[in-house]
Design a protein around this motif. Structure first.
Motif, PDB file in Angstrom:
ATOM      1  N   UNK A  99       0.792  -1.228   0.000  1.00 15.70           N
ATOM      2  CA  UNK A  99       0.000   0.000   0.000  1.00 15.70           C
ATOM      3  C   UNK A  99       0.826   1.280   0.000  1.00 15.70           C
ATOM      4  N   UNK A 100       2.142   1.188   0.200  1.00 15.98           N
ATOM      5  CA  UNK A 100       2.967   2.388   0.246  1.00 15.98           C
ATOM      6  C   UNK A 100       3.361   2.830  -1.155  1.00 15.98           C
ATOM      7  N   UNK A 101       3.726   4.090  -1.319  1.00 18.21           N
ATOM      8  CA  UNK A 101       4.123   4.578  -2.640  1.00 18.21           C
ATOM      9  C   UNK A 101       5.594   4.336  -2.970  1.00 18.21           C
ATOM     10  N   UNK A 102       6.323   3.712  -2.055  1.00 22.14           N
ATOM     11  CA  UNK A 102       7.754   3.496  -2.262  1.00 22.14           C
ATOM     12  C   UNK A 102       7.975   2.350  -3.229  1.00 22.14           C
ATOM     13  N   UNK A 103       8.935   2.500  -4.115  1.00 23.83           N
ATOM     14  CA  UNK A 103       9.240   1.450  -5.093  1.00 23.83           C
ATOM     15  C   UNK A 103      10.063   0.353  -4.431  1.00 23.83           C
ATOM     16  N   UNK A 104       9.399  -0.432  -3.585  1.00 27.92           N
ATOM     17  CA  UNK A 104      10.080  -1.480  -2.851  1.00 27.92           C
ATOM     18  C   UNK A 104      10.454  -2.649  -3.740  1.00 27.92           C
ATOM     19  N   UNK A 105      11.650  -3.165  -3.530  1.00 32.65           N
ATOM     20  CA  UNK A 105      12.105  -4.319  -4.293  1.00 32.65           C
ATOM     21  C   UNK A 105      12.389  -5.518  -3.400  1.00 32.65           C
TER      22      UNK A 105
END
Length: 123
Positions: A99-105
């Motif tokens: 749900x976060x806007x961070x481009x998590x990898x």
């Protein structure tokens, strides 16, 4: 959030394939969605991610140019198109939502996962 990934199968090297990730009982447009893959005996690795609106995409270096991630929020679906398949693309492909806007990898950043769909590429 319930995710279902499908579209895998046995294909030949050089073929193209489109995987789909469908969300059940939730509005997928509220989540960034990523695809990961896990080859036999290996860790689960990041492949691509798309932002909630679809306006931003991010790819692992190893798949840039051959993989395309896209989404249709009206259909609650995220897609992964794979072109010029190679035997080394053989893996179980998982979709995951964040749900976060961070481009998590990193896998630990994703709390919701689909069950995976197997792609087998024969040479």
């Amino acid at each position: 959030v319930q995710l279902q990934a499908y579209g895998g199968g046995l294909v030949q090297a050089g073929d193209s394939l489109r995987l789909s990730c469908i969300a059940q009982k939730t509005r997928l447009g509220s989540y960034g969605v990523a695809w990961f893959r896990q080859a036999p005996g290996e860790e689960r690795n990041f492949v691509a991610r798309i932002s909630r609106s679809g306006g931003s995409t991010y790819y692992a270096d190893s798949v840039k140019g051959r993989f395309t991630i896209s989404r249709d929020n009206a259909k609650n679906t995220v897609y992964l198109e794979i072109h010029t398949l190679k035997p080394e693309d053989t893996a179980v492909y998982y979709c995951a939502a964040d749900p976060t806007p961070v481009a998590n990898t990193r896998t630990e950043r994703y709390g919701y996962w689909g069950q995976g769909t197997l792609v087998t590429v024969s040479s």
